[in-house]
Structure formats: C-alpha cells, structure tokens
Motif scaffolding. Sequence first.
Motif, PDB file in Angstrom:
ATOM      1  N   MET A   1       0.850  -1.182   0.000  1.00 45.02           N
ATOM      2  CA  MET A   1       0.000   0.000   0.000  1.00 45.02           C
ATOM      3  C   MET A   1       0.892   1.240   0.000  1.00 45.02           C
ATOM      4  O   MET A   1       1.814   1.364   0.790  1.00 45.02           O
ATOM      5  CB  MET A   1      -0.897   0.002   1.241  1.00 45.02           C
ATOM      6  CG  MET A   1      -1.574   1.337   1.448  1.00 45.02           C
ATOM      7  SD  MET A   1      -2.434   1.467   2.993  1.00 45.02           S
ATOM      8  CE  MET A   1      -4.006   0.879   2.485  1.00 45.02           C
ATOM      9  N   ASP A   2       0.561   2.163  -0.869  1.00 41.77           N
ATOM     10  CA  ASP A   2       1.282   3.426  -0.947  1.00 41.77           C
ATOM     11  C   ASP A   2       0.667   4.396   0.074  1.00 41.77           C
ATOM     12  O   ASP A   2      -0.515   4.719  -0.021  1.00 41.77           O
ATOM     13  CB  ASP A   2       1.173   3.989  -2.371  1.00 41.77           C
ATOM     14  CG  ASP A   2       1.937   5.292  -2.528  1.00 41.77           C
ATOM     15  OD1 ASP A   2       2.824   5.568  -1.690  1.00 41.77           O
ATOM     16  OD2 ASP A   2       1.636   6.033  -3.476  1.00 41.77           O
ATOM     17  N   LEU A   6      -2.925   6.886   0.348  1.00 47.07           N
ATOM     18  CA  LEU A   6      -3.931   6.829   1.415  1.00 47.07           C
ATOM     19  C   LEU A   6      -4.472   8.217   1.757  1.00 47.07           C
ATOM     20  O   LEU A   6      -5.625   8.362   2.155  1.00 47.07           O
ATOM     21  CB  LEU A   6      -3.328   6.184   2.662  1.00 47.07           C
ATOM     22  CG  LEU A   6      -4.250   6.015   3.868  1.00 47.07           C
ATOM     23  CD1 LEU A   6      -5.373   5.052   3.538  1.00 47.07           C
ATOM     24  CD2 LEU A   6      -3.473   5.508   5.063  1.00 47.07           C
ATOM     25  N   GLY A  11      -7.893   7.187  -2.392  1.00 49.28           N
ATOM     26  CA  GLY A  11      -7.110   6.231  -1.621  1.00 49.28           C
ATOM     27  C   GLY A  11      -7.770   5.881  -0.297  1.00 49.28           C
ATOM     28  O   GLY A  11      -7.833   4.713   0.101  1.00 49.28           O
ATOM     29  N   PHE A  15      -9.335   2.222   0.795  1.00 49.58           N
ATOM     30  CA  PHE A  15      -8.889   1.560   2.028  1.00 49.58           C
ATOM     31  C   PHE A  15     -10.067   1.248   2.943  1.00 49.58           C
ATOM     32  O   PHE A  15     -10.202   0.126   3.438  1.00 49.58           O
ATOM     33  CB  PHE A  15      -7.871   2.441   2.754  1.00 49.58           C
ATOM     34  CG  PHE A  15      -7.498   1.925   4.116  1.00 49.58           C
ATOM     35  CD1 PHE A  15      -6.657   0.845   4.256  1.00 49.58           C
ATOM     36  CD2 PHE A  15      -8.000   2.531   5.258  1.00 49.58           C
ATOM     37  CE1 PHE A  15      -6.316   0.366   5.518  1.00 49.58           C
ATOM     38  CE2 PHE A  15      -7.674   2.059   6.516  1.00 49.58           C
ATOM     39  CZ  PHE A  15      -6.823   0.972   6.643  1.00 49.58           C
TER      40      PHE A  15
END
Length: 184
Positions: A1-2, A6, A11, A15
């Motif tokens: 996961m970047d 997030l 993002g 999530f």
Amino acid sequence: MDINNLFTDAGMRAFTDAQRDQHMSDASQYGQLADIISRRLEQTEIDGDRAFSARIRAWKVGRKIRSMEKHSRKAAASAEALYASYVNQVLELPARRELAEARKAEKKAAKQGPAVLAAKSLDKTISHFAGSVANGIVNGTLPAGQGGEYLDAQVHQFPMAAGAEQMRGPRTVNDFFPRQEGRQ
C-alpha cells in the motif's frame, strides 16, 4: 500500500471500503459459525448432564463467537466512520474555513455601518467643543473680564449653577433640607 495514496480521497475511500468489506465478511462467517457450534453443542450430551445442561453449555460457548461477530460489525462501522471523519476534518476543511471567513467579513461590514455614524457624531461633538475653545471657554470657565451667564438674582436661587459652593465651601445636608422648628 502506498501511504501517499492513502491521503487522497480515492485512496482513503478504497482503504475503508476494503476494511469494511473484510470486517463484514468476517462478521457473517462468525455468525454462521456461532449457529453451527450452538446447534451441535445443543445436540451433544455429555455424561452427567441434567435437563437443559446442553443448551446452557451451547449458549456459553456460542456467546463468545457472537461477541466476535458483534465486534466485527462495529469495526466495519468504524471503517465507514473513518472515511466520513477524513472527509469532514481534512478534505472539506478549507472550504468551511473560507465560508467562515466570508461570513466574518460580512458581519464586520454590517457592524461598520453604525460605527461610521458614531464616528460622524463624535466628529461633530469635537468640532463643537473645539469651537468653544476658540471662543475663549476652557474647562467650563470664562476668561477674565467677561460676566457670568446668570444674573445676580439667580445666584441665590441656583447657587450651584453660579458657583456659590466655591465661595462657601462644600455643601452639607442642611443646605438641601432646611431645619424645622423642634428639630436640631
């Protein structure tokens, strides 16, 4: 996961959707397991059981997994709340601050109307008193050589207006309430 991804709207949405779906899936599995375990334990008798012992045992064991189901549903709701809080506290904050600043400026502009009127009134008052100083009246006293505003007959009628208290000293209660006979 970047982690940088997030902190974007898409993002955070991805999530929280993934977490919510995972917790809802877990909750439904826990619910199915609780049903299976409870039914199997209700039908299983152990030596020495009395009436309803199997049901009580099934309820005691089953409530633990029902608690897991309940907490998974709460975690799914918390994931949705995380997204809502992120949108409210981070994404929409600049727009809310801008709106609040505009309202504040509008209120300030509305309040300045009466302030301008009060300033004009004060200017008139100051110019009036400045004109009085120019005419020779300073601190409520006339320059030497000019007569007072009151006639001599009025000095006795209005002693305070003519400054008579300065000649006699400070006034007392007896000046306001004359003595009557029989009283001291």
